[in-house]
Design a protein around this motif. Structure first.
Motif, PDB file in Angstrom:
ATOM      1  N   UNK A 465      14.128   4.013   2.671  1.00 42.64           N
ATOM      2  CA  UNK A 465      12.805   3.004   2.865  1.00 42.64           C
ATOM      3  C   UNK A 465      11.536   3.714   2.501  1.00 42.64           C
ATOM      4  N   UNK A 466      11.256   3.191   1.615  1.00 45.06           N
ATOM      5  CA  UNK A 466       9.742   3.601   1.366  1.00 45.06           C
ATOM      6  C   UNK A 466       8.961   2.964   1.521  1.00 45.06           C
ATOM      7  N   UNK A 467       7.658   3.157   2.132  1.00 39.83           N
ATOM      8  CA  UNK A 467       6.374   2.185   2.608  1.00 39.83           C
ATOM      9  C   UNK A 467       5.785   1.799   1.306  1.00 39.83           C
ATOM     10  N   UNK A 468       5.256   0.459   1.533  1.00 41.87           N
ATOM     11  CA  UNK A 468       4.485   0.008   0.436  1.00 41.87           C
ATOM     12  C   UNK A 468       3.243   1.002   0.299  1.00 41.87           C
ATOM     13  N   UNK A 469       3.001   1.244  -1.030  1.00 45.03           N
ATOM     14  CA  UNK A 469       2.039   2.281  -1.232  1.00 45.03           C
ATOM     15  C   UNK A 469       1.253   2.042  -2.399  1.00 45.03           C
ATOM     16  N   UNK A 470       0.025   2.476  -2.631  1.00 44.82           N
ATOM     17  CA  UNK A 470      -0.490   2.503  -3.815  1.00 44.82           C
ATOM     18  C   UNK A 470      -0.735   3.835  -4.229  1.00 44.82           C
ATOM     19  N   UNK A 471      -0.558   4.147  -5.585  1.00 48.90           N
ATOM     20  CA  UNK A 471      -0.669   5.534  -6.299  1.00 48.90           C
ATOM     21  C   UNK A 471      -1.631   5.736  -7.347  1.00 48.90           C
ATOM     22  N   UNK A 472      -2.126   6.903  -7.382  1.00 47.70           N
ATOM     23  CA  UNK A 472      -3.174   7.112  -8.406  1.00 47.70           C
ATOM     24  C   UNK A 472      -3.150   8.729  -9.141  1.00 47.70           C
ATOM     25  N   UNK A 473      -3.624   8.392 -10.422  1.00 48.07           N
ATOM     26  CA  UNK A 473      -3.682   9.806 -11.071  1.00 48.07           C
ATOM     27  C   UNK A 473      -4.867   9.903 -11.842  1.00 48.07           C
ATOM     28  N   UNK A 474      -5.503  11.178 -11.762  1.00 48.50           N
ATOM     29  CA  UNK A 474      -6.977  11.178 -12.329  1.00 48.50           C
ATOM     30  C   UNK A 474      -6.812  12.451 -13.366  1.00 48.50           C
ATOM     31  N   UNK A 475      -7.027  12.375 -14.560  1.00 47.78           N
ATOM     32  CA  UNK A 475      -7.092  13.674 -15.454  1.00 47.78           C
ATOM     33  C   UNK A 475      -8.494  14.266 -15.143  1.00 47.78           C
TER      34      UNK A 475
END
Length: 504
Positions: A465-475
């Motif tokens: 079970x993984x919660x709904x989530x937002x992910x982000x990557x910045x160079x």
């Protein structure tokens, strides 16, 4: 070491000092202040009319004028530069003789005395005693003077890019504007950390050596662990490990560190680069868009004190809201191709060729769309722009848009005509994720960098079970390029990779 004639002379000076019982590389240094601290303290004491400020300063000798019973010089440390005033009455004949015979520009020295202001108003150190801290054997590249309309303009002597990159230590020593780039870089990373820490994110560390690479479309570097007798990969992304932590109830996590991708080098690509990634439980890509705007503005305010960036001859305004462009519509507007009308690689390639747009034979549909994006959209995004809603073909870790199985909730942020960041509403359905991995394996050749290997342990984590989530990557390297107005990524890397020089 093969020494030049000038270097041999300096070695002789060093040896002569030792013969006289003076160590040119003493073990201890005892400055009481950095240069700027001493200047600030003097200004304060001067305003209060207090006693003379006694200090001991250390730094590199930048200039030296020998004038009989009086001599002047300048030393510089990492905080600034200050004039030294040597007089026979204080340092004695032996001191002035040592200054003439033993010291060269580039040497590090320590000087003690009183801060004062000369007749011309220059804040200086009236030296009572001094000593060598480190003898410079190789002279730093000399500055060059150019007279323009009767005005002398001084240019740094080290300007060749290859030499600057190979000898960054010399570049930093003679070019203060280069030092400022890396000071700005350090402040940028600090500001990013402060922003995320203040919003409840936890900084973590994940493995650099990984048994399975994933989280991005890239070719990895491979190494071998002798004890385990196992091939390992330098990570290409933090993503899959950071999202495992969401399963473990760490709801907001981030990491700043190095990623490694065994791919080409360009003005905006380097095989070893610094990345920020964060994952935020109970967020989607819309919330991450808003957080991105807030974060970039915070860094610009904190590090630069302005939200207007200079990029070549253009001004970039990072104030929100940023422009938003839907990917499908953006390609219709620029190429006339509606990617929704071409559901497979063959039909899309035919549509591209019909418009005289190159389409590499055998490319999967996702790579064709990525090529269109890179050639026709990315260069036009000078002002901050979010390009959103991507094809599922090139986003195997992102969640589908409700009611549209061909499109996912993903955005990329662009500034200055280059990609700065990438974000998803993250896929958290383990069965759907497994199907995506299998689909990518069938659609892409085994040696294709876009191919994602199956990661069974990641699927196992998701199955708890993984919660709904937002992910982000910045160079971060590209971000620093924008903040410092540098058009090459090598200018913001302290030690960029260089091809080994072949021996004659």
């Amino acid at each position: 070491m093969e020494l030049s004639d000038l270097e041999k002379i300096r070695v002789q000076k060093m040896q002569a000092m030792r013969q006289q019982g003076v160590e040119p590389y003493p073990t201890r240094a005892n400055p009481t202040h950095f240069v700027q601290q001493a200047v600030d303290a003097f200004l304060k004491s001067e305003g209060e009319g207090g006693e003379a400020l006694k200090v001991t300063l250390a730094g590199r000798l930048r200039s030296l004028r020998l004038m009989g019973k009086v001599s002047f010089g300048h030393i510089e440390d990492g905080s600034g530069k200050v004039q030294l005033f040597f007089r026979l009455n204080e340092v004695g004949e032996q001191g002035l003789q040592s200054l003439r015979e033993d010291y060269d520009l580039g040497d590090f020295l320590e000087a003690s005395g009183e801060m004062f202001r000369t007749r011309t108003g220059e804040i200086s150190l009236h030296v009572h005693s001094f000593r060598m801290l480190a003898k410079s054997i190789t002279p730093l590249p000399a500055a060059k003077d150019e007279v323009v309309d009767g005005v002398t303009i001084r240019h740094a002597g080290l300007t060749d890019p290859e030499t600057r990159y190979r000898q960054r230590y010399a570049d930093l020593a003679v070019n203060p504007e280069v030092r400022q780039i890396f000071i700005t870089r350090a402040h940028t990373v600090t500001a990013l950390r402060h922003f995320l820490d203040s919003r409840g994110f936890l900084e973590v560390e994940t493995p650099i050596l990984q048994p399975i690479y994933g989280g991005a479309a890239a070719r990895p570097f491979i190494t071998h662990h002798n004890e385990l007798n196992q091939d390992l990969y330098l990570r290409i992304s933090f993503e899959l490990y950071l999202k495992r932590l969401l399963v473990g109830m760490l709801d907001r996590v981030y990491e700043i560190g190095r990623d490694f991708r065994n791919e080409g080098v360009s003005y905006k690509h380097n095989p070893e680069f610094t990345q920020l990634e964060f994952y935020m439980a109970y967020a989607d890509y819309q919330k991450v868009m808003t957080l991105t705007e807030e974060m970039i503005v915070y860094v610009c305010d904190t590090v630069l004190g302005t939200r207007i960036l200079h990029w070549g001859d253009q001004e970039i305004d990072v104030n929100p809201p940023w422009r938003r462009v839907e990917l499908r519509q953006g390609l219709i507007d620029t190429t006339g191709i509606d990617i929704q009308a071409y559901p497979d690689a063959e039909s899309l390639a035919a549509a591209m060729r019909a418009r005289n747009i190159p389409a590499k034979p055998g490319s999967p549909r996702g790579k064709l769309i990525d090529a269109l994006l890179g050639d026709y959209l990315e260069p036009t995004f000078i002002q901050p722009t979010f390009l959103y809603n991507y094809p599922r073909d090139i986003s195997p870790l992102a969640k589908n848009m409700p009611g549209d199985p061909t499109t996912v909730e993903r955005f990329e942020g662009f500034i200055g005509g280059m990609e700065l960041c990438n974000a998803f509403t993250e896929l958290n359905d383990p069965l759907e994720q497994e199907a995506r991995f299998l689909e990518m394996g069938r659609a892409y050749a085994e040696n294709d960098e876009e191919r994602h290997p199956m990661d069974d342990d990641y699927l196992q984590a998701m199955s708890y079970g993984m919660p709904p989530n937002g992910g982000f990557g910045l160079g971060i390297d590209r971000f620093v390029m924008l903040l410092t107005n540098q058009r090459s990524i090598r200018e913001v890397l302290l030690f960029p990779p260089m091809r080994t020089r072949e021996e004659d």
